[in-house]
Design an enzyme around this catalytic site. Sequence first.
Site, PDB file in Angstrom:
ATOM      1  N   LYS A 113       2.069  -3.245   7.423  1.00  0.00           N
ATOM      2  CA  LYS A 113       2.362  -3.437   5.991  1.00  0.00           C
ATOM      3  C   LYS A 113       3.818  -3.027   5.703  1.00  0.00           C
ATOM      4  CE  LYS A 113       0.006  -4.598   3.039  1.00  0.00           C
ATOM      5  NZ  LYS A 113      -0.394  -5.925   2.490  1.00  0.00           N
ATOM      6  N   TYR A 142      -2.021  -0.449  11.059  1.00  0.00           N
ATOM      7  CA  TYR A 142      -2.142  -1.123   9.754  1.00  0.00           C
ATOM      8  C   TYR A 142      -0.927  -0.823   8.876  1.00  0.00           C
ATOM      9  CZ  TYR A 142      -3.348  -1.581   4.803  1.00  0.00           C
ATOM     10  OH  TYR A 142      -3.309  -1.863   3.459  1.00  0.00           O
ATOM     11  N   THR A 162       0.821  -1.211   0.000  1.00  0.00           N
ATOM     12  CA  THR A 162       0.000   0.000   0.000  1.00  0.00           C
ATOM     13  C   THR A 162       0.855   1.261   0.000  1.00  0.00           C
ATOM     14  OG1 THR A 162      -1.523   1.243   1.401  1.00  0.00           O
ATOM     15  CG2 THR A 162      -0.087  -0.286   2.527  1.00  0.00           C
ATOM     16  N   ASP A 163       0.260   2.360  -0.477  1.00  0.00           N
ATOM     17  CA  ASP A 163       0.965   3.652  -0.415  1.00  0.00           C
ATOM     18  C   ASP A 163       1.044   4.183   1.014  1.00  0.00           C
ATOM     19  OD1 ASP A 163      -1.716   4.356  -0.095  1.00  0.00           O
ATOM     20  OD2 ASP A 163      -1.756   5.788  -1.747  1.00  0.00           O
ATOM     21  N   GLU A 164       0.241   3.603   1.940  1.00  0.00           N
ATOM     22  CA  GLU A 164       0.206   4.132   3.308  1.00  0.00           C
ATOM     23  C   GLU A 164       1.538   3.954   4.037  1.00  0.00           C
ATOM     24  OE1 GLU A 164      -3.209   3.434   5.681  1.00  0.00           O
ATOM     25  OE2 GLU A 164      -4.568   3.586   3.985  1.00  0.00           O
TER      26      GLU A 164
HETATM   27  P1  NAD Z   1      -9.768  -7.319   2.201  1.00  0.00           P
HETATM   28  O1  NAD Z   1      -9.783  -7.027   3.666  1.00  0.00           O
HETATM   29  O2  NAD Z   1     -10.982  -7.045   1.390  1.00  0.00           O
HETATM   30  O3  NAD Z   1      -9.408  -8.864   1.976  1.00  0.00           O
HETATM   31  C1  NAD Z   1      -8.415  -9.526   2.719  1.00  0.00           C
HETATM   32  C2  NAD Z   1      -8.548 -11.024   2.456  1.00  0.00           C
HETATM   33  O4  NAD Z   1      -7.504 -11.679   3.192  1.00  0.00           O
HETATM   34  C3  NAD Z   1      -9.874 -11.626   2.951  1.00  0.00           C
HETATM   35  O5  NAD Z   1     -10.383 -12.515   1.990  1.00  0.00           O
HETATM   36  C4  NAD Z   1      -9.494 -12.363   4.226  1.00  0.00           C
HETATM   37  O6  NAD Z   1     -10.316 -13.479   4.506  1.00  0.00           O
HETATM   38  C5  NAD Z   1      -8.060 -12.785   3.903  1.00  0.00           C
HETATM   39  N1  NAD Z   1      -7.275 -12.990   5.128  1.00  0.00           N
HETATM   40  C6  NAD Z   1      -7.178 -12.157   6.196  1.00  0.00           C
HETATM   41  N2  NAD Z   1      -6.390 -12.720   7.137  1.00  0.00           N
HETATM   42  C7  NAD Z   1      -5.959 -13.913   6.633  1.00  0.00           C
HETATM   43  C8  NAD Z   1      -5.126 -14.945   7.120  1.00  0.00           C
HETATM   44  N3  NAD Z   1      -4.546 -14.864   8.329  1.00  0.00           N
HETATM   45  N4  NAD Z   1      -4.882 -16.011   6.337  1.00  0.00           N
HETATM   46  C9  NAD Z   1      -5.461 -16.111   5.105  1.00  0.00           C
HETATM   47  N5  NAD Z   1      -6.292 -15.175   4.594  1.00  0.00           N
HETATM   48  C10 NAD Z   1      -6.533 -14.092   5.355  1.00  0.00           C
HETATM   49  O7  NAD Z   1      -8.497  -6.548   1.651  1.00  0.00           O
HETATM   50  P2  NAD Z   1      -8.293  -5.812   0.240  1.00  0.00           P
HETATM   51  O8  NAD Z   1      -8.808  -4.435   0.342  1.00  0.00           O
HETATM   52  O9  NAD Z   1      -8.743  -6.700  -0.842  1.00  0.00           O
HETATM   53  O10 NAD Z   1      -6.702  -5.714   0.233  1.00  0.00           O
HETATM   54  C11 NAD Z   1      -5.916  -6.800  -0.263  1.00  0.00           C
HETATM   55  C12 NAD Z   1      -4.447  -6.435  -0.160  1.00  0.00           C
HETATM   56  O11 NAD Z   1      -4.185  -5.252  -0.902  1.00  0.00           O
HETATM   57  C13 NAD Z   1      -3.978  -6.155   1.265  1.00  0.00           C
HETATM   58  O12 NAD Z   1      -2.687  -6.687   1.417  1.00  0.00           O
HETATM   59  C14 NAD Z   1      -3.935  -4.636   1.352  1.00  0.00           C
HETATM   60  O13 NAD Z   1      -2.955  -4.209   2.272  1.00  0.00           O
HETATM   61  C15 NAD Z   1      -3.553  -4.279  -0.070  1.00  0.00           C
HETATM   62  N6  NAD Z   1      -4.009  -2.959  -0.557  1.00  0.00           N
HETATM   63  C16 NAD Z   1      -5.324  -2.606  -0.442  1.00  0.00           C
HETATM   64  C17 NAD Z   1      -5.757  -1.387  -0.964  1.00  0.00           C
HETATM   65  C18 NAD Z   1      -7.212  -0.956  -0.889  1.00  0.00           C
HETATM   66  O14 NAD Z   1      -7.528   0.176  -1.261  1.00  0.00           O
HETATM   67  N7  NAD Z   1      -8.130  -1.813  -0.453  1.00  0.00           N
HETATM   68  C19 NAD Z   1      -4.828  -0.542  -1.604  1.00  0.00           C
HETATM   69  C20 NAD Z   1      -3.496  -0.943  -1.683  1.00  0.00           C
HETATM   70  C21 NAD Z   1      -3.101  -2.158  -1.173  1.00  0.00           C
HETATM   71  O1  DAU Z   2      -4.154   3.925   0.404  1.00  0.00           O
HETATM   72  C1  DAU Z   2      -4.385   2.552   0.322  1.00  0.00           C
HETATM   73  C2  DAU Z   2      -5.220   2.104   1.485  1.00  0.00           C
HETATM   74  O2  DAU Z   2      -6.536   2.560   1.237  1.00  0.00           O
HETATM   75  C3  DAU Z   2      -5.207   0.592   1.696  1.00  0.00           C
HETATM   76  O3  DAU Z   2      -3.911   0.193   2.034  1.00  0.00           O
HETATM   77  C4  DAU Z   2      -6.187   0.192   2.815  1.00  0.00           C
HETATM   78  O4  DAU Z   2      -6.237  -1.225   2.911  1.00  0.00           O
HETATM   79  C5  DAU Z   2      -7.559   0.722   2.461  1.00  0.00           C
HETATM   80  O5  DAU Z   2      -8.463   0.434   3.501  1.00  0.00           O
HETATM   81  C6  DAU Z   2      -7.504   2.226   2.212  1.00  0.00           C
HETATM   82  O6  DAU Z   2      -7.232   2.941   3.456  1.00  0.00           O
HETATM   83  P1  DAU Z   2      -7.980   4.317   3.820  1.00  0.00           P
HETATM   84  O7  DAU Z   2      -7.922   4.479   5.283  1.00  0.00           O
HETATM   85  O8  DAU Z   2      -7.492   5.425   2.978  1.00  0.00           O
HETATM   86  O9  DAU Z   2      -9.495   3.929   3.313  1.00  0.00           O
HETATM   87  P2  DAU Z   2     -10.925   4.147   3.960  1.00  0.00           P
HETATM   88  O10 DAU Z   2     -11.922   3.776   2.911  1.00  0.00           O
HETATM   89  O11 DAU Z   2     -11.041   3.532   5.311  1.00  0.00           O
HETATM   90  O12 DAU Z   2     -10.983   5.727   4.175  1.00  0.00           O
HETATM   91  C7  DAU Z   2     -10.818   6.618   3.079  1.00  0.00           C
HETATM   92  C8  DAU Z   2     -10.860   8.041   3.642  1.00  0.00           C
HETATM   93  O13 DAU Z   2     -12.204   8.313   4.093  1.00  0.00           O
HETATM   94  C9  DAU Z   2      -9.974   8.261   4.856  1.00  0.00           C
HETATM   95  O14 DAU Z   2      -9.439   9.574   4.804  1.00  0.00           O
HETATM   96  C10 DAU Z   2     -10.924   8.144   6.053  1.00  0.00           C
HETATM   97  C11 DAU Z   2     -12.236   8.649   5.477  1.00  0.00           C
HETATM   98  N1  DAU Z   2     -13.472   8.046   6.043  1.00  0.00           N
HETATM   99  C12 DAU Z   2     -13.563   6.683   6.065  1.00  0.00           C
HETATM  100  C13 DAU Z   2     -14.705   6.064   6.581  1.00  0.00           C
HETATM  101  C14 DAU Z   2     -14.788   4.554   6.624  1.00  0.00           C
HETATM  102  C15 DAU Z   2     -14.524   8.849   6.480  1.00  0.00           C
HETATM  103  O15 DAU Z   2     -14.444  10.104   6.418  1.00  0.00           O
HETATM  104  N2  DAU Z   2     -15.654   8.242   6.971  1.00  0.00           N
HETATM  105  C16 DAU Z   2     -15.778   6.885   7.061  1.00  0.00           C
HETATM  106  O16 DAU Z   2     -16.822   6.395   7.566  1.00  0.00           O
END
Ligand code: NAD
Ligand code: DAU
Length: 360
Positions: free
Chosen positions: A166, A162, A136-138
Site C-alpha cells: 500500500k 500488505y 491505510t494508516d498502516e
Molecule cells: P476487501 O478485501 O473487502 O475488498 C477488496 C475488493 O477488491 C474485493 O471486492 C476484491 O474482489 C477486489 N479486488 C481484489 N483484487 C482485485 C483485482 N486485481 N482487480 C479488481 N478487483 C480486485 O477490502 P476492504 O477492506 O474493503 O478495503 C478496501 C480498500 O480500503 C483497500 O485498498 C484497503 O487497503 C483500504 N483500507 C481498508 C481498511 C479496512 O479497515 N478494511 C482501512 C483503511 C484502508
Molecule cells: O489500519 C487499517 C487496516 O486495518 C487496513 O488497512 C487493513 O486492510 C485491515 O485489514 C485492517 O488491518 P488489521 O491487521 O489491523 O486488521 P485485522 O482485523 O486483521 O486485525 C485487527 C487486530 O486484531 C490486529 O492487531 C490483529 C488482531 N487479530 C486479528 C485476527 C484476525 C487477532 O488478535 N486475532 C485474529 O484472529
Amino acid sequence: MKTYLVTGGAGFIGSNFIHYMFRKYNDTIRIINVDALTYAGNLENLKSVEDRENYTFIKADITDSAAIAEIFDQNDVDYVVHFAAESHVDRSIKSPEVFIKTNVLGTAVMLNCARAAWENADGSYQEGKKFLHVSTDEVYGSLDEDGGYFYETTPYAPHSPYSASKASSDMLVKAYVDTYRFPANITNCSNNYGPYQFPEKLIPLIINNALHGRKLPVYGDGKNVRDWLYVDDHAKGIDMVIEKGRLGETYNIGGHNEKQNIEIIHIILDTLLEMLPEGDERRKLISRDLITYVEDRKGHDRRYAIAPDKIKSEIGWEPETMFKDGIKKTIAWFFEHEDWMANVTSGDYQKYYDDMYQNK
Ligand code: NAD
Ligand code: DAU
C-alpha cells in the site's frame, strides 16, 4: 451527471461506499463498479442496487491494462475511487506476491489509464477530474503504546507485505502528482468495521465464532491497539475529499477511537449477550472461556492512531458513529444476514481458516 468509476466495489468498504453514495445522491450520479471478484468480492453485497439504471458492474482485473483502458474509452469517467486491493495482513504474510501484483501494479495500471483518458495535449487535465486513492494508516508503521499519532507528515515505515504494497501504491500516486500534475488525492484511514466485512478480519470473525461457540483467537498479549471507524464514516470522508480536497493532498481519516484487541472482544461478547433475546439458544454458546491466546502475528504492529486534524479543519469531516452504537448496528446487521455469513464461510473459507489457525 458525474460518473464514478469505483474499483473493488464488491468488497467490504467499496460496497458500503456504493450504498452510501446512492443513499446520498440517488439518481443524480452514475457508478461503474469494476471488480475482479476475488474471494473478498461478493455481488450479494450489492443486490439492492444491481437493477439501478445508474449502476453498472464490470468484472475486470485492475492489472489488466487493456480491460481497464477499454472501460475509460467507453465511459466519460469523472472520478476514480480506487479501493481494489488485497487487504488482509495475515494473507500478505503467507503469500506476498499477489499483494504486490494487485496493490502496486494494479494501482499503476489505474493511474496510467486515468491519465491517458484525462490529460490534454498541453499536459493540463480535463476540468473536474479526480483520482481518489483509498489507502491505510498502516503505511506509517507502528506507534508506541504511550503516545503519538499518525499525521499526514509522518514518515512512511510499513512493516507487513500488505502495508509495504500500500505504501508503494501511495508513492506511485504521489509520483504522478509531482511528475505529471495528475489530479489526485490520497486518504489514509484507520481500521473500519461494519456490514459486509469479510470474517477474516477481527470483528466479524469474533462475532461469527462467538455465535457458534468456537474459539476466539487473540494474537500475542491482546494489547495491540487499533483505531476503529464505522465504515459509513469512512465513506462520508471519501465523498467529502472528492468534493473538497485540494488536488495533490493527502488526508488522514480516523475518529480517535483507540481500543486494545482484547477490549474489542469483551465489548462484542457483552453486546451479543445484551442483544440476543432471553431463551435464544446461541446465548448458551457465548462464553469468555472461548477466548484463546495464540501465537502472535509476525511483525505485529503495536498501535495505530490517526490524527484527523487536517480533514476536520480543511474539509469539515468528523465521525458521527460512536463505537458503542456502531458495534450494535454491525451486530444487528449480522443477525439479519445469517445467510450472507453462511455463504461466505462455506467452501474455501474453511480451508483458509484451518491453514491460518491450525498452528496457532
Ligand atoms: P476487501 O478485501 O473487502 O475488498 C477488496 C475488493 O477488491 C474485493 O471486492 C476484491 O474482489 C477486489 N479486488 C481484489 N483484487 C482485485 C483485482 N486485481 N482487480 C479488481 N478487483 C480486485 O477490502 P476492504 O477492506 O474493503 O478495503 C478496501 C480498500 O480500503 C483497500 O485498498 C484497503 O487497503 C483500504 N483500507 C481498508 C481498511 C479496512 O479497515 N478494511 C482501512 C483503511 C484502508
Ligand atoms: O489500519 C487499517 C487496516 O486495518 C487496513 O488497512 C487493513 O486492510 C485491515 O485489514 C485492517 O488491518 P488489521 O491487521 O489491523 O486488521 P485485522 O482485523 O486483521 O486485525 C485487527 C487486530 O486484531 C490486529 O492487531 C490483529 C488482531 N487479530 C486479528 C485476527 C484476525 C487477532 O488478535 N486475532 C485474529 O484472529
